[in-house]
Scaffold this active site. Structure first.
Site, mmCIF file in Angstrom:
data_model
loop_
_atom_site.group_PDB
_atom_site.id
_atom_site.type_symbol
_atom_site.label_atom_id
_atom_site.label_comp_id
_atom_site.label_asym_id
_atom_site.label_seq_id
_atom_site.Cartn_x
_atom_site.Cartn_y
_atom_site.Cartn_z
ATOM 1 N N ASN A 86 0.844 -1.175 0.000
ATOM 2 C CA ASN A 86 0.000 0.000 0.000
ATOM 3 C C ASN A 86 0.892 1.242 0.000
ATOM 4 O OD1 ASN A 86 -2.290 1.735 0.372
ATOM 5 N ND2 ASN A 86 -3.345 0.025 1.361
ATOM 6 N N HIS A 116 23.845 3.134 11.236
ATOM 7 C CA HIS A 116 24.916 4.121 11.420
ATOM 8 C C HIS A 116 25.673 3.801 12.701
ATOM 9 C CE1 HIS A 116 23.353 6.725 8.229
ATOM 10 N NE2 HIS A 116 22.169 6.310 8.641
ATOM 11 N N ARG A 180 6.864 -8.453 19.742
ATOM 12 C CA ARG A 180 6.986 -9.687 20.486
ATOM 13 C C ARG A 180 5.901 -10.657 20.015
ATOM 14 N NH1 ARG A 180 4.065 -6.179 22.722
ATOM 15 N NH2 ARG A 180 2.314 -6.583 24.082
#
Length: 187
Positions: A86, A116, A180
């Site tokens: 979408n 980074h 989770r």
């Protein structure tokens, strides 16, 4: 004596590299141009839009992506057959991003292989990445984020707004920040 790696070779290997290297910058600008053209394409011009998509990423079959769609390079992305996304999919593909068959993404999904350094001095000049692998028959809910270096198993559902920070086994539902497991899906 072996030759030093180019910045692009470092990037593809997941090593720290300089993102403003001229070769890398040129390729990133090319991908941004293709994304812009894809995003500006008239909604009824499926053939043209799919041609731009095929020029941008590695397609392994049918795919449909609603604009807007953004990538860093495109050539590190492989989309399996029957892929759907979408609006507002972003894939930061400084390393390989492999997505299996029958994967569907809600709006505003981010799949980011880019990372980074934590050290602020190193971060001024370098970045790196880690590959991402997403299995088959996966649903990624609206606003979900998948972080670098992860594997998402087959048959997984990722709830809307979830942030995936670790590998996900097959046939489970994950939700939350960090995501989770809340349910196993019997197949």
């Amino acid at each position: 004596m072996s030759e030093a790696l180019t910045e692009k070779q470092k990037m593809l290997a997941g090593l720290p590299y300089i993102g403003w290297d001229p070769e890398i910058l040129k390729e990133r600008k090319h991908a941004k141009d293709l994304c812009h053209r894809f995003n500006q394409c008239h909604p009824n011009h499926y053939k043209k839009r799919n041609g731009l998509l095929a020029e941008l990423v590695n397609l392994k079959g049918r795919a449909h992506i609603e604009p807007n769609f953004w990538v860093d390079y495109g050539y590190n992305i492989t989309l399996g057959n029957n892929f759907y996304a979408n609006h507002n999919l972003t894939i930061l593909d400084v390393c390989e991003v492999t997505i299996g068959e029958n994967v569907f993404c809600g709006p505003n999904v981010t799949i980011t292989g880019a990372t980074h350094p934590l050290d602020p001095i190193e971060r001024r000049d370098t970045e790196s990445g880690e590959p991402i692998h997403i299995g088959t028959d996966v649903w990624i809910g609206a606003g979900a984020i998948i972080l670098p270096g992860l594997t998402v198993g087959n048959g997984v559902t990722i709830g809307a707004g979830s942030i995936v920070t670790k590998n996900i086994p097959d046939n489970v539902v994950v939700v939350g920040n960090p995501a989770r497991i809340v349910k196993k899906v019997l197949r």
